[in-house]
Scaffold this motif. Structure first.
Motif, PDB file in Angstrom:
ATOM      1  N   ASP A 238       0.843  -1.203   0.000  1.00  0.00           N
ATOM      2  CA  ASP A 238       0.000   0.000   0.000  1.00  0.00           C
ATOM      3  C   ASP A 238       0.875   1.250   0.000  1.00  0.00           C
ATOM      4  O   ASP A 238       2.027   1.218   0.441  1.00  0.00           O
ATOM      5  N   HIS A 240       0.396   5.646   0.654  1.00  0.00           N
ATOM      6  CA  HIS A 240      -0.391   6.863   0.848  1.00  0.00           C
ATOM      7  C   HIS A 240       0.523   8.087   0.732  1.00  0.00           C
ATOM      8  O   HIS A 240       1.694   8.029   1.113  1.00  0.00           O
ATOM      9  N   HIS A 272      -2.951  -1.281   6.380  1.00  0.00           N
ATOM     10  CA  HIS A 272      -3.614  -1.632   5.119  1.00  0.00           C
ATOM     11  C   HIS A 272      -2.860  -2.765   4.418  1.00  0.00           C
ATOM     12  O   HIS A 272      -3.467  -3.710   3.911  1.00  0.00           O
TER      13      HIS A 272
HETATM   14 MG    MG Z   1      -4.559   2.235   1.804  1.00  0.00          MG
END
Ligand code: MG
Length: 390
Positions: A238, A240, A272
């Protein structure tokens, strides 16, 4: 595909095992033996319905064994196995009679999906089909404790269940057996089909498909089921981006920083990636399919609930997390000082010991988006153990 119903015969009294509980209701690997059978047929895609024949005294046991299952009321058995099966067939005939029926012993909990498929497949060309295994031991006829003769085992097979039949043919075979055979007790349904002149095909049986009769059988079945676990690995990734703010949430821990991570939820990339790794290991979609970003409920959500959900799904499959290994990729903030707090928090969320959780950090040497400090990436691997799918 012709409609196939499973008729489970669980009306036996099983006087050969000690204890008050009838053998088909004794526990095997956390579930009543009959429950293993019901689950195997109810979850089989080619079986459209399951009907159970029970002993009139076993109502309470049956309620316990079938808790939460979508089953009709059981049919009550008769004096003999043959009577019990006929009661079941007649009950099916009173409803919407199926085209095919599989008759299975309620005390054979290790029936496999492949075996069910073989029996159903053989019914395309035959009116009846029986799984059987060739005799491998030398067969003796014995009187008292003395051998009378050695029987030629050539062509001898041991019949198992499920035994499959075209429904109308078996129903009329049972009816004429009841009218014409007097006190003769047929011990399986193939014998009744044979007596009626039906052609009975043989398919390969399975050694594991034992009928639980003695305590030894229960021990053997337990050992097989304990061994039938598999190990799986899942991975997650993941990213961000940074946005305005004064702290980042990473691995469930708030770390003071000159920026925050931007995202629909709390943007915890580490949790995540871990959530996706667990979902990957159980083959159940990804975090986006369970928690769509389009759903306002997850706006600003604490990501620990995503991880808790994945861990619940794992437990529902009787699985367990062996180990999780997380790598956080960023130039800043520095992860090292927060490593132990993250490990403890993740272990707490997953309800496992801290030594099963690893948190590592690395940079990309100034290269790429993480190198330019535009955001944080995380990748995770998990190892799980799970009941082997049959
Ligand atoms: Mg995420």
């Amino acid at each position: 595909m012709p409609e196939t119903v499973a008729l489970i015969v669980a009306a036996g009294r099983g006087s050969r095992m000690p204890g008050d509980v009838p053998k088909q209701y004794r526990y095997l690997h956390g579930r009543p033996i009959l429950r293993h059978v019901l689950d195997a047929f109810l979850t089989h895609p080619a079986i459209s319905g399951v009907c159970t024949v029970i002993h009139p005294d076993d109502g309470a046991w049956f309620v316990e064994a079938s808790q939460g299952l979508a089953l009709g009321p059981p049919v009550l058995g008769g004096e003999t196995r043959q009577d019990s099966v006929r009661n079941g067939l007649e009950a099916l005939a009173r409803g919407t009679a199926p085209e095919r029926v599989l008759i299975h012993d309620g005390a054979r909990p290790l029936v496999s999906s492949a075996l069910i498929n073989r029996v159903i497949g053989a019914l395309d060309d035959a009116e009846a089909a029986v799984p059987a295994l060739p005799m491998t031991d030398t067969v003796k006829r014995v009187a008292g404790n003395t051998i009378i003769e050695t029987v030629d085992r050539g062509g001898l097979f041991r019949a198992q269940t499920p035994q499959g039949f075209r429904f109308p043919a078996l129903l009329s075979a049972h009816k004429s057996a009841a009218e014409n055979s007097g006190t003769h007790d047929f011990t399986d349904d193939a014998s009744i089909a044979e007596a009626a002149g039906l052609r009975v095909a043989v398919v390969a049986g399975e050694e594991r498909n034992i009928k639980i009769t003695h305590d030894d059988d229960l021990t053997r079945a337990t050992a097989w089921l304990h061994g039938a676990r598999e190990t799986r690995v899942g991975s997650g990734f993941d990213v961000h981006a940074f946005g305005p703010g004064d702290s980042v949430r990473l691995g469930g821990v708030d770390i003071p920083h000159s920026q925050a991570l931007a995202g629909h939820s709390d943007a915890d990339v580490a949790l995540h990636a871990l959530t996706d790794a667990i979902l990957g290991a159980i083959g159940d979609g990804d975090i986006g399919s369970h928690f769509p970003p389009s759903d306002a409920r997850w706006s600003g959500a604490d990501s620990s609930q995503f991880l808790v959900h994945a861990a619940d799904l794992l437990r529902q499959r009787l699985g367990a997390l062996i180990h999780a290994d997380l790598t956080i990729i960023c130039e800043q903030p520095r992860i090292g000082p927060h490593r132990d707090a993250m490990r403890a928090r993740i272990a707490d969320i997953l309800a496992v010991d801290t030594d099963r959780i690893s948190v590592k950090a690395t940079t990309t040497e100034g290269l790429g988006f993480t190198g330019r400090s535009e955001g944080i990436a995380a990748q995770a691997s998990v190892t799980i153990t799970l009941e082997a799918s049959r």
